[in-house]
Design a protein around this motif. Structure first.
Motif, mmCIF file in Angstrom:
data_model
loop_
_atom_site.group_PDB
_atom_site.id
_atom_site.type_symbol
_atom_site.label_atom_id
_atom_site.label_comp_id
_atom_site.label_asym_id
_atom_site.label_seq_id
_atom_site.Cartn_x
_atom_site.Cartn_y
_atom_site.Cartn_z
ATOM 1 N N LEU A 61 0.805 -1.221 0.000
ATOM 2 C CA LEU A 61 0.000 0.000 0.000
ATOM 3 C C LEU A 61 0.841 1.276 0.000
ATOM 4 O O LEU A 61 0.294 2.358 -0.223
ATOM 5 C CB LEU A 61 -0.933 0.014 1.217
ATOM 6 C CG LEU A 61 -2.002 -1.074 1.272
ATOM 7 C CD1 LEU A 61 -2.790 -0.985 2.574
ATOM 8 C CD2 LEU A 61 -2.933 -0.975 0.073
ATOM 9 N N MET A 64 2.035 2.659 -3.705
ATOM 10 C CA MET A 64 1.496 1.560 -4.510
ATOM 11 C C MET A 64 1.287 1.946 -5.962
ATOM 12 O O MET A 64 1.293 1.087 -6.841
ATOM 13 C CB MET A 64 0.188 1.057 -3.911
ATOM 14 C CG MET A 64 -0.942 2.053 -3.866
ATOM 15 S SD MET A 64 -2.429 1.390 -3.040
ATOM 16 C CE MET A 64 -2.967 0.124 -4.198
ATOM 17 N N HIS A 65 1.134 3.232 -6.250
ATOM 18 C CA HIS A 65 0.901 3.675 -7.628
ATOM 19 C C HIS A 65 2.199 3.979 -8.363
ATOM 20 O O HIS A 65 2.172 4.367 -9.532
ATOM 21 C CB HIS A 65 -0.008 4.902 -7.636
ATOM 22 C CG HIS A 65 0.524 6.045 -6.827
ATOM 23 N ND1 HIS A 65 0.886 5.923 -5.510
ATOM 24 C CD2 HIS A 65 0.764 7.329 -7.160
ATOM 25 C CE1 HIS A 65 1.324 7.086 -5.067
ATOM 26 N NE2 HIS A 65 1.258 7.949 -6.038
ATOM 27 N N CYS A 71 7.822 -1.081 -5.362
ATOM 28 C CA CYS A 71 6.452 -0.564 -5.493
ATOM 29 C C CYS A 71 5.671 -1.429 -6.477
ATOM 30 O O CYS A 71 6.240 -1.931 -7.450
ATOM 31 C CB CYS A 71 6.467 0.888 -5.963
ATOM 32 S SG CYS A 71 7.418 2.002 -4.892
ATOM 33 N N SER A 76 -4.385 4.075 -10.818
ATOM 34 C CA SER A 76 -4.883 5.205 -10.041
ATOM 35 C C SER A 76 -6.150 4.841 -9.271
ATOM 36 O O SER A 76 -6.322 5.229 -8.108
ATOM 37 C CB SER A 76 -5.161 6.393 -10.968
ATOM 38 O OG SER A 76 -3.978 6.861 -11.568
ATOM 39 N N GLN A 78 -7.117 1.819 -8.279
ATOM 40 C CA GLN A 78 -6.767 0.915 -7.185
ATOM 41 C C GLN A 78 -6.217 1.697 -5.991
ATOM 42 O O GLN A 78 -6.587 1.436 -4.836
ATOM 43 C CB GLN A 78 -5.742 -0.115 -7.664
ATOM 44 C CG GLN A 78 -6.316 -1.165 -8.596
ATOM 45 C CD GLN A 78 -5.243 -2.068 -9.183
ATOM 46 O OE1 GLN A 78 -4.138 -1.618 -9.509
ATOM 47 N NE2 GLN A 78 -5.561 -3.347 -9.338
ATOM 48 N N TYR A 79 -5.347 2.651 -6.273
ATOM 49 C CA TYR A 79 -4.804 3.491 -5.206
ATOM 50 C C TYR A 79 -5.925 4.281 -4.538
ATOM 51 O O TYR A 79 -5.988 4.392 -3.308
ATOM 52 C CB TYR A 79 -3.744 4.423 -5.787
ATOM 53 C CG TYR A 79 -3.269 5.493 -4.822
ATOM 54 C CD1 TYR A 79 -2.721 5.153 -3.583
ATOM 55 C CD2 TYR A 79 -3.357 6.841 -5.151
ATOM 56 C CE1 TYR A 79 -2.281 6.120 -2.697
ATOM 57 C CE2 TYR A 79 -2.909 7.817 -4.272
ATOM 58 C CZ TYR A 79 -2.391 7.455 -3.055
ATOM 59 O OH TYR A 79 -1.960 8.424 -2.178
ATOM 60 N N CYS A 83 -7.229 4.302 -0.589
ATOM 61 C CA CYS A 83 -7.350 5.511 0.230
ATOM 62 C C CYS A 83 -8.745 5.637 0.824
ATOM 63 O O CYS A 83 -8.913 6.045 1.983
ATOM 64 C CB CYS A 83 -7.016 6.753 -0.603
ATOM 65 S SG CYS A 83 -5.266 6.939 -0.998
ATOM 66 N N SER A 98 -0.679 8.500 2.485
ATOM 67 C CA SER A 98 -0.557 9.512 1.438
ATOM 68 C C SER A 98 0.779 10.242 1.508
ATOM 69 O O SER A 98 1.438 10.454 0.486
ATOM 70 C CB SER A 98 -1.695 10.533 1.551
ATOM 71 O OG SER A 98 -2.919 9.991 1.145
ATOM 72 N N SER A 102 2.640 9.376 -1.707
ATOM 73 C CA SER A 102 2.351 10.369 -2.738
ATOM 74 C C SER A 102 3.149 11.657 -2.581
ATOM 75 O O SER A 102 3.192 12.469 -3.502
ATOM 76 C CB SER A 102 0.857 10.707 -2.741
ATOM 77 O OG SER A 102 0.111 9.595 -3.189
ATOM 78 N N GLY A 249 -5.388 11.236 -3.817
ATOM 79 C CA GLY A 249 -5.761 10.306 -2.755
ATOM 80 C C GLY A 249 -6.791 10.887 -1.810
ATOM 81 O O GLY A 249 -7.658 10.173 -1.288
#
Length: 386
Positions: A61, A64-65, A71, A76, A78-79, A83, A98, A102, A249
């Motif tokens: 997690l 994850m993107h 990673c 997007s 799925q991410y 969240c 996040s 991110s 997110g």
């Protein structure tokens, strides 16, 4: 027959099997590791960041993107669904993920050298290393262009001086992505938090995001080698692009908080009797529930649309954050009225979500900032300095 708030439009039909799987896995770990404890963490103002990070890292997690360096390269959507499930438990827990993925990881992944990526990203993806993102300052929140933190060259080294405020994960971080102004403009640095001159004061007495580790960073003649500079981070667009990444997110996460409030209110209204029948059977209560469900599903469709775009623009992301956080906060407040006096009790998550969303409303761009971003896109005129 009662229906779940997100079932009326059969929105699950818009998701792939893989997307539903990510949602299910995230929901399970949240139910097992977060929900049983979150009320106590919130009340005590503590959260086991490192323990949670290791659990989230095992599931992929964190970051994850992103691709490579441990990673998983998720989509997007799925991410976003991850969240949503994280914030359905608590905004502070979603903020942990996040900021790690991110903001801190993305900055290194996007702007760092290969050496920096190898040094930091695998450990961060596994949850073994914690990162934070130092952009906001005590006197420069919505105006990062005027940041006071300075970076100057001293031979081959860099010297950093200044301070950052409201930095999630800072008290427990191993690496801080710090943004500073040099003679050449805004620069980014991957700063080991063990570096002499780097110190953190944990922010206490918060009334929101209490299950989140927040700190104030002080940089006092922090000497860094040239290799600490993020070589591709040039100008203010670099940190702002990281914020756009993280705001995506938030667009999904806020829906999770709203859904949890609405599900709680539905269950409560069905079991709470007044004047001889459940309050769910009163017209005014049903009107509230109907309006909130409509806004929740509209926000979900907006988030899903942005997730299906190849690369949503900053203005599009601003539209998502402005709408979804604003509506989620309205839903949380309305649900509290359905619960009556019980709405202020920590036994129910509603007011905790509302308090958290007060922070989500203003961090990573206030509503006013997003309104101006959208306004500039509509008119072609910059109102920020006017």
């Amino acid at each position: 027959m009662a229906a779940s708030p997100l079932d009326l439009l059969e929105l699950d039909n818009l998701l792939s099997d893989e997307e539903r799987d990510v949602r299910a896995v995230t929901r399970r770990v949240v139910d097992d590791r977060v929900r049983p404890h979150i009320a106590d963490w919130y009340e005590s103002g503590t959260v086991p960041v490192r323990e949670l990070a290791l659990e989230f890292g095992k599931l992929g997690l964190l970051g994850m993107h992103l691709t490579g360096y441990g990673c998983v390269g998720a989509s997007s959507v799925q991410y976003g669904l991850a969240c949503l499930e994280l914030e359905a438990a608590d905004s502070g827990v979603r903020s942990l993920v996040s900021v790690q993925g991110s903001l801190a990881m993305y900055a290194i992944w996007k702007f760092g050298s290969e050496e920096q990526k190898q040094q930091w990203l695998p450990g961060m993806a596994a949850g073994e290393l914690i990162g934070c993102f130092g952009l906001t300052e005590p006197d420069h929140g919505s105006d990062p262009a005027n940041m006071s933190t300075r970076a100057r060259r001293d031979g081959d080294d860099w010297i950093l001086n200044g301070g950052k405020m409201w930095i999630t994960n800072a008290p427990v971080a191993d690496v801080a992505v710090i943004w500073a102004r040099s003679d050449a403009g805004v620069e980014g640095f991957a700063v080991p938090t063990s570096t002499p001159g780097f110190s953190v004061r944990e922010v206490k007495k918060k009334l929101s995001l209490r299950a989140s580790s927040t700190g104030e960073i002080t940089l006092d003649d922090v000497r860094l080698p040239a290799s600490a500079q993020l070589p591709l981070a040039r100008g203010l667009k670099a940190p702002l692009s990281c914020l756009t990444e993280a705001r995506f997110g938030i667009i999904w996460g806020a829906l999770g908080a709203a859904r949890d409030c609405l599900e709680t209110a539905l269950e409560y209204a069905g079991s709470r009797s007044q004047f001889g029948r459940p309050i769910a059977g009163f017209q005014l209560t049903q009107a509230k529930l109907a309006d909130m469900t409509l806004e929740l599903q509209k926000g979900y469709l907006l988030a899903l649309h942005l997730g299906r775009l190849d690369s949503p623009t900053p203005a599009q992301v601003s539209m998502g954050k402005l709408n979804n956080v604003r509506e989620a906060l309205k839903i949380a407040r309305q649900c509290r009225t359905i619960l009556g006096a019980n709405g202020i009790s920590g036994e129910y998550p509603v007011l905790r979500h509302a308090n958290n969303l007060e922070s989500v409303l203003t961090y990573e761009g206030t509503s006013e900032v997003h309104q101006l971003v959208i306004g500039q896109k509509l008119t072609g005129l910059n109102a920020f300095a006017g």
